[in-house]
Design a protein around this motif. Structure first.
Motif, mmCIF file in Angstrom:
data_model
loop_
_atom_site.group_PDB
_atom_site.id
_atom_site.type_symbol
_atom_site.label_atom_id
_atom_site.label_comp_id
_atom_site.label_asym_id
_atom_site.label_seq_id
_atom_site.Cartn_x
_atom_site.Cartn_y
_atom_site.Cartn_z
ATOM 1 N N MET A 92 0.820 -1.184 0.000
ATOM 2 C CA MET A 92 0.000 0.000 0.000
ATOM 3 C C MET A 92 0.867 1.252 0.000
ATOM 4 S SD MET A 92 -3.063 1.013 2.568
ATOM 5 C CE MET A 92 -2.289 1.990 3.797
ATOM 6 N N CYS A 93 1.987 1.220 0.664
ATOM 7 C CA CYS A 93 2.853 2.400 0.745
ATOM 8 C C CYS A 93 3.557 2.683 -0.577
ATOM 9 C CB CYS A 93 3.863 2.234 1.865
ATOM 10 S SG CYS A 93 3.081 2.225 3.485
ATOM 11 N N THR A 94 3.540 1.732 -1.507
ATOM 12 C CA THR A 94 4.120 1.960 -2.821
ATOM 13 C C THR A 94 3.418 3.116 -3.518
ATOM 14 O OG1 THR A 94 4.550 -0.407 -2.930
ATOM 15 C CG2 THR A 94 4.771 0.795 -4.968
ATOM 16 N N THR A 95 2.201 3.379 -3.146
ATOM 17 C CA THR A 95 1.441 4.486 -3.721
ATOM 18 C C THR A 95 2.161 5.815 -3.553
ATOM 19 O OG1 THR A 95 -0.612 3.337 -3.166
ATOM 20 C CG2 THR A 95 -0.780 5.671 -3.637
ATOM 21 N N PHE A 96 2.834 6.002 -2.451
ATOM 22 C CA PHE A 96 3.408 7.294 -2.108
ATOM 23 C C PHE A 96 4.882 7.447 -2.476
ATOM 24 C CE2 PHE A 96 -0.061 6.305 0.809
ATOM 25 C CZ PHE A 96 -0.936 7.315 0.440
ATOM 26 N N ILE A 97 5.443 6.507 -3.211
ATOM 27 C CA ILE A 97 6.844 6.582 -3.616
ATOM 28 C C ILE A 97 6.985 7.592 -4.751
ATOM 29 C CG2 ILE A 97 8.710 5.294 -4.711
ATOM 30 C CD1 ILE A 97 7.751 2.873 -3.151
ATOM 31 N N LEU A 98 8.006 8.431 -4.665
ATOM 32 C CA LEU A 98 8.194 9.503 -5.650
ATOM 33 C C LEU A 98 9.388 9.300 -6.569
ATOM 34 C CD1 LEU A 98 7.420 12.529 -3.319
ATOM 35 C CD2 LEU A 98 5.879 11.368 -4.903
ATOM 36 N N SER A 99 10.236 8.299 -6.301
ATOM 37 C CA SER A 99 11.428 8.112 -7.131
ATOM 38 C C SER A 99 11.597 6.638 -7.498
ATOM 39 C CB SER A 99 12.676 8.588 -6.388
ATOM 40 O OG SER A 99 12.933 7.739 -5.284
ATOM 41 N N PHE B 270 -2.593 1.163 -4.063
ATOM 42 C CA PHE B 270 -3.386 1.660 -2.939
ATOM 43 C C PHE B 270 -4.500 0.696 -2.554
ATOM 44 C CE2 PHE B 270 -6.020 4.931 -0.749
ATOM 45 C CZ PHE B 270 -5.059 5.317 0.146
ATOM 46 N N GLU B 271 -4.691 -0.372 -3.366
ATOM 47 C CA GLU B 271 -5.730 -1.339 -3.033
ATOM 48 C C GLU B 271 -5.406 -2.106 -1.746
ATOM 49 O OE1 GLU B 271 -6.034 -5.154 -5.321
ATOM 50 O OE2 GLU B 271 -4.564 -4.151 -6.592
ATOM 51 N N GLY B 272 -4.202 -1.944 -1.240
ATOM 52 C CA GLY B 272 -3.844 -2.575 0.030
ATOM 53 C C GLY B 272 -4.719 -2.126 1.179
ATOM 54 N N ARG B 273 -5.343 -0.964 1.044
ATOM 55 C CA ARG B 273 -6.235 -0.481 2.108
ATOM 56 C C ARG B 273 -7.408 -1.434 2.291
ATOM 57 N NH1 ARG B 273 -7.910 4.394 -1.671
ATOM 58 N NH2 ARG B 273 -9.250 3.208 -3.043
ATOM 59 N N PHE B 274 -7.872 -2.048 1.195
ATOM 60 C CA PHE B 274 -8.968 -3.004 1.306
ATOM 61 C C PHE B 274 -8.512 -4.251 2.057
ATOM 62 C CE2 PHE B 274 -9.901 -0.754 -2.770
ATOM 63 C CZ PHE B 274 -10.949 0.011 -2.271
ATOM 64 N N THR B 275 -7.281 -4.656 1.845
ATOM 65 C CA THR B 275 -6.727 -5.797 2.561
ATOM 66 C C THR B 275 -6.672 -5.520 4.058
ATOM 67 O OG1 THR B 275 -5.387 -6.328 0.629
ATOM 68 C CG2 THR B 275 -4.747 -7.339 2.714
ATOM 69 N N LEU B 276 -6.249 -4.316 4.420
ATOM 70 C CA LEU B 276 -6.191 -3.953 5.842
ATOM 71 C C LEU B 276 -7.578 -3.937 6.476
ATOM 72 C CD1 LEU B 276 -3.530 -1.108 5.770
ATOM 73 C CD2 LEU B 276 -3.258 -3.443 6.590
ATOM 74 N N ILE B 277 -8.555 -3.439 5.750
ATOM 75 C CA ILE B 277 -9.929 -3.414 6.268
ATOM 76 C C ILE B 277 -10.449 -4.828 6.465
ATOM 77 C CG2 ILE B 277 -12.311 -2.807 5.680
ATOM 78 C CD1 ILE B 277 -11.118 -0.287 4.293
ATOM 79 N N LEU B 278 -10.252 -5.699 5.470
ATOM 80 C CA LEU B 278 -10.716 -7.075 5.589
ATOM 81 C C LEU B 278 -9.994 -7.830 6.704
ATOM 82 C CD1 LEU B 278 -11.190 -8.133 1.861
ATOM 83 C CD2 LEU B 278 -12.955 -7.738 3.575
ATOM 84 N N ALA B 279 -8.705 -7.567 6.868
ATOM 85 C CA ALA B 279 -7.954 -8.216 7.947
ATOM 86 C C ALA B 279 -8.480 -7.774 9.305
ATOM 87 C CB ALA B 279 -6.473 -7.899 7.821
ATOM 88 N N GLY B 280 -8.791 -6.492 9.437
ATOM 89 C CA GLY B 280 -9.357 -5.999 10.693
ATOM 90 C C GLY B 280 -10.711 -6.616 10.987
ATOM 91 N N LEU B 281 -11.540 -6.725 9.966
ATOM 92 C CA LEU B 281 -12.848 -7.362 10.157
ATOM 93 C C LEU B 281 -12.701 -8.846 10.481
ATOM 94 C CD1 LEU B 281 -14.949 -5.734 7.293
ATOM 95 C CD2 LEU B 281 -15.186 -5.359 9.749
ATOM 96 N N GLY B 282 -11.705 -9.488 9.858
ATOM 97 C CA GLY B 282 -11.483 -10.910 10.110
ATOM 98 C C GLY B 282 -11.127 -11.199 11.556
ATOM 99 N N THR B 283 -10.331 -10.330 12.162
ATOM 100 C CA THR B 283 -9.964 -10.552 13.560
ATOM 101 C C THR B 283 -11.160 -10.375 14.496
ATOM 102 O OG1 THR B 283 -9.269 -8.250 13.820
ATOM 103 C CG2 THR B 283 -7.580 -9.837 13.213
ATOM 104 N N ILE B 284 -12.140 -9.613 14.070
ATOM 105 C CA ILE B 284 -13.334 -9.407 14.891
ATOM 106 C C ILE B 284 -14.356 -10.520 14.661
ATOM 107 C CG2 ILE B 284 -15.317 -7.878 15.254
ATOM 108 C CD1 ILE B 284 -13.419 -5.549 14.479
ATOM 109 N N VAL B 285 -14.566 -10.899 13.401
ATOM 110 C CA VAL B 285 -15.642 -11.822 13.040
ATOM 111 C C VAL B 285 -15.258 -13.287 13.233
ATOM 112 C CG1 VAL B 285 -17.081 -12.599 11.117
ATOM 113 C CG2 VAL B 285 -16.637 -10.176 11.433
#
Length: 104
Positions: free
Chosen positions: A1-8, A64-79
């Protein structure tokens, strides 16, 4: 996900190096690569966004699609249950069988 913000280019190489080190031993990488193209195709259609100092171009949206992975991982730990004896969808017999398999 952080690859989104790389400038060089150097930053991209360093990020891909560490990503390769992290994912090198994972078995599910090929499975993730199989389905990764579908969201990537949709994310490339998003217009440029971000601040004036750091514009996020269309190709960066793919990373930036990694944000969806983080959301699903967070939901997985709860559900998801943490042990077979706390599973509401298993019968008591199935719970005992699962616990016995884990103990063996």
């Amino acid at each position: 996900m952080c690859t989104t913000f790389i400038l060089s280019y150097e930053g991209l190489i360093a990020c891909r190096f560490f990503l390769g080190q992290y994912e090198g031993g994972m078995v599910h990488k090929s499975l993730a690569g199989t389905f990764g193209g579908l969201p990537a195709a949709g994310l490339t259609k998003i217009l440029d966004w971000g601040t004036s100092n750091c514009r996020i171009r269309t190709w960066r949206n793919i990373f930036f699609e990694g944000r969806f992975t983080l959301i699903l991982a967070g939901l997985g730990t709860i559900v998801l249950p943490s042990a077979p004896n706390t599973c509401k969808f298993l019968t008591p017999r199935d719970q005992s069988i699962a616990l016995e398999r884990i103990n063996r």
